[in-house]
Every structure is written in structure tokens, then in C-alpha cells.
Design an enzyme around this catalytic site. Structure first.
Site, PDB file in Angstrom:
ATOM      1  N   LEU A  49     -18.363  -2.300  -0.630  1.00  0.00           N
ATOM      2  CA  LEU A  49     -19.185  -1.477  -1.529  1.00  0.00           C
ATOM      3  C   LEU A  49     -18.695  -1.577  -2.973  1.00  0.00           C
ATOM      4  O   LEU A  49     -19.056  -0.752  -3.806  1.00  0.00           O
ATOM      5  CB  LEU A  49     -19.194  -0.022  -1.053  1.00  0.00           C
ATOM      6  CG  LEU A  49     -19.737   0.177   0.364  1.00  0.00           C
ATOM      7  CD1 LEU A  49     -19.589   1.634   0.797  1.00  0.00           C
ATOM      8  CD2 LEU A  49     -21.192  -0.263   0.455  1.00  0.00           C
ATOM      9  N   TYR A  91       0.833  -1.206   0.000  1.00  0.00           N
ATOM     10  CA  TYR A  91       0.000   0.000   0.000  1.00  0.00           C
ATOM     11  C   TYR A  91       0.870   1.260   0.000  1.00  0.00           C
ATOM     12  O   TYR A  91       1.955   1.280   0.573  1.00  0.00           O
ATOM     13  CB  TYR A  91      -0.923   0.031   1.212  1.00  0.00           C
ATOM     14  CG  TYR A  91      -2.078  -0.950   1.175  1.00  0.00           C
ATOM     15  CD1 TYR A  91      -2.276  -1.806   0.103  1.00  0.00           C
ATOM     16  CD2 TYR A  91      -2.972  -1.022   2.232  1.00  0.00           C
ATOM     17  CE1 TYR A  91      -3.337  -2.703   0.083  1.00  0.00           C
ATOM     18  CE2 TYR A  91      -4.038  -1.913   2.227  1.00  0.00           C
ATOM     19  CZ  TYR A  91      -4.210  -2.749   1.154  1.00  0.00           C
ATOM     20  OH  TYR A  91      -5.257  -3.637   1.145  1.00  0.00           O
ATOM     21  N   GLY A 114     -23.724   4.697  -4.075  1.00  0.00           N
ATOM     22  CA  GLY A 114     -24.294   5.772  -4.877  1.00  0.00           C
ATOM     23  C   GLY A 114     -23.452   6.075  -6.089  1.00  0.00           C
ATOM     24  O   GLY A 114     -23.478   7.201  -6.613  1.00  0.00           O
ATOM     25  N   GLY A 132     -15.805  -1.025  -4.413  1.00  0.00           N
ATOM     26  CA  GLY A 132     -15.052   0.121  -4.909  1.00  0.00           C
ATOM     27  C   GLY A 132     -15.871   1.384  -5.088  1.00  0.00           C
ATOM     28  O   GLY A 132     -15.440   2.310  -5.785  1.00  0.00           O
ATOM     29  N   GLY A 133     -17.047   1.447  -4.469  1.00  0.00           N
ATOM     30  CA  GLY A 133     -17.899   2.637  -4.568  1.00  0.00           C
ATOM     31  C   GLY A 133     -19.120   2.448  -5.447  1.00  0.00           C
ATOM     32  O   GLY A 133     -20.012   3.299  -5.458  1.00  0.00           O
TER      33      GLY A 133
END
Length: 332
Positions: free
Chosen positions: A217, A57, A224, A219-220
Site C-alpha cells: 500500500l 527492526y 485512504g 506506506g499507507g
């Protein structure tokens, strides 16, 4: 309200972790400096004690940078290190050197020493195999991990992105060697990716292995993402697996966003609540960029979905086959 629902033991171990884990993939390149310190402090103060990172990371700056950010934060004192259950990972390529990657005993031990230096700590609470290395047998992996545990540098070992049969092989080898084996498995699992219900989660439960979930989620996409893409405010949801999901499953995601509006829940909160409510899930790794994102994740934990809402999501995002574990999921 008691905070007991916010905690769980990690599999069959006695280690107590928060059911929300702080994922640190955004530290280094997206969140740095004072913003990173504020995010880490806020998460810890709000009761998140499991902090998940990896040696690779921070690649937007350089691999290892995120561990350095955490190490700098630990060095500020205040009992931060003692309050955190620190999880990092090994196995990803750290350079072009063919021995600077994978799960050979040489690399596992050398990578652990390097992570300890970057993290400015004497021990790692949960050392996770970032992905399986099919070239390396479990006896070699356990030989390396047993040495690190005996030296006090690692407390528990976990896997990530494993198949159900990997978990079985790991545990049977550990049993033969009379060691604890895996404490956890970290897998990709969300409304769009329900395959772990077939083999991975059943195997983990059978062997007393805790289940940590990454990208709850997607990756978004389930936060939404469709709406944000249309109004130009998307960050993560405009790239990677999220963008692919929006292209492939846009109709279902649009239905999901309308459903969230109808029940008065933010899509990100509803998606997190669904994963947190799944059988066998110990904790969910969230990747917030702001303290407000941490608070939103805690609202998902504190306000679970109703059985009726869960059933409605099953209709929108059906499980694989008939649902449940294999082979019953596909037997007629």
C-alpha cells in the site's frame, strides 16, 4: 469456502506459506507488550504462518528489539514456534562497526547467531539478504549460507530488494555450487511502483523463486492516505514514501479513493487485492498494527478484484511502457 486460496508453496520449494505474511516492522515502538502478543496470536489463529522480520527492526527502541519481541512470544509456548514459518533478514547496519553490516561471510554468520539468540529459536526458516552488497561476490554469500544450512540454523535463503540480474547471478552461482540457491525475493511492488514487472518478477518466475511483496500500500498512500491526511487521522501515510507519493501523485490517488467508494471497497483492501492477484506473486507482507487490520487484509485475499476492476486500475495506474516484462514493455 476452502482455505486453499490462502496458501501457496514458496517458489520451487515444498514450503507452504500463507499468501498473507505478517510483517513485524510495527512491533517495537508502535506495538508493544500485550498489544503485540494479541496481534501475533490473532494473526496465527487466523491462518497467517509466515512471519517476516529483520535484525534492524525495532530501531525506535534499539536495533534487534523486534526480534526480541518475537522471541518472547515464542517463549510463551503453545507450539507457536513450530506453527510459524520464521523469516528474518541480514545486511543492514547494526552498529557503526564497518564489519557489523553487509553480506560478508563474517557478518552473515555472526548476524545469524545474534538473530537466533534474540528470537530464542534454534533455526530460521527463511534467511533473507536485506539488500544487495555490491562489494561481496555470490560465492562468498553462498559459502556462508551453506555453512548455516549445514549446521541446521537456516532452512532456506531469500533475497530482498534485488535486481533481476542479481537473481540470475545468484541462481547461476548456486547452480554451479550444486545448491538450491534463492527460495524467494522480497520486493517493493504496488499500484504506484510497477517496475518489478519488467525484470524482477520475470527473473524470479524463470528461476522458480517465490515473490514476496513489501509495502503493498506504499506506506499507507493507497490505504485512504489522502483522505486521512486531510482529516488529520493519518499515521504512516503522513510520512516517508507515502507522503512523497501523496505529493507527487495526489490526483491519481484521489481518483483511486473515489473509485473505491464507487465499488464499495476500502482502499486498503482494494490495493492489497490488486497485488495478491498479480501473476508471479506468492505472498504479500502486511504490517498491521491491530487485529482488525489483519482481518481487513484477509478480506482482500478472500474477495479478489474482477477482471473489469483490474482493467480500470490499469488505466489509473498504468504499467511501465506497454506493460509486461522487458524488453517487450518498451519495444515498438
Amino acid at each position: 469456502m476452502s482455505d486453499e486460496h490462502r496458501r501457496a508453496t514458496l517458489g520451487r520449494t515444498g514450503l507452504v506459506v500463507g499468501r498473507l505474511a505478517l510483517g513485524t516492522v510495527n512491533l517495537g515502538g508502535r506495538v508493544d507488550g500485550a498489544d503485540a502478543t494479541a496481534l501475533l496470536d490473532h494473526a496465527l489463529d487466523r491462518g497467517l504462518n509466515l512471519f517476516d522480520t529483520a535484525d534492524i527492526y525495532g530501531w525506535r527502541v534499539h536495533k534487534g528489539h523486534t526480534e526480541q519481541v518475537l522471541g518472547d512470544w515464542f517463549a510463551t509456548g503453545g507450539g507457536r514456534r513450530d506453527r510459524v514459518v520464521l523469516a528474518t533478514k541480514v545486511g543492514g547496519p547494526m552498529s557503526d562497526d564497518p564489519n557489523d553490516r553487509g553480506l560478508s561471510a563474517r557478518h552473515v554468520i555472526a548476524a545469524c547467531e545474534a538473530s537466533l539468540r534474540r528470537l530464542r529459536t534454534d533455526w530460521i526458516d527463511l534467511y533473507q539478504l536485506h539488500q544487495m552488497d555490491r562489494r561481496v561476490g555470490w560465492d562468498e554469500v553462498w559459502q556462508a549460507m551453506e555453512q548455516l544450512v549445514a549446521q541446521g540454523k537456516v532452512r532456506y535463503v531469500g533475497s530482498s530488494n534485488a535486481a533481476g540480474w542479481d537473481i540470475a547471478a545468484a541462481q547461476e552461482t548456486a547452480r554451479r555450487r550444486q545448491t538450491l540457491g534463492l527460495a524467494s525475493e522480497q520486493c517493493l511492488y504496488n499500484l504506484l511502483v510497477r517496475q518489478p514487472e519488467l525484470e524482477v518478477i520475470p527473473a524470479a518466475r524463470a528461476y522458480g523463486v517465490g515473490v514476496l511483496v513489501w509495502s503493498p500500500l506504499h506506506g499507507g498512500a493507497l490505504a485512504g492516505g489522502l483522505r486521512r491526511t486531510r482529516d488529520g487521522t493519518a499515521v504512516k501515510s503522513a510520512q516517508g514514501r507515502s507522503a512523497e507519493a501523496l505529493a507527487a501523485a495526489g490526483d491519481r490517488i484521489e481518483e483511486y479513493e473515489r473509485w473505491c467508494d464507487k465499488i464499495g471497497r476500502d482502499p486498503a483492501e482494494a490495493g492489497l487485492a490488486w497485488v495478491l492477484g498479480r501473476p508471479g506473486v506468492t505472498a504479500v507482507v502486511t504490517g498491521p498494527r491491530t487485529p482488525a487490520h489483519v482481518d481487513a487484509a484477509l478480506r482482500a485475499l478472500d474477495t479478489p478484484l474482477s477482471p473489469a476492476e483490474t482493467a480500470q486500475l490499469d488505466e489509473m495506474f498504468p504499467p511501465v511502457g506497454r506493460g509486461g516484462g522487458a524488453p517487450d514493455a518498451w519495444l515498438t
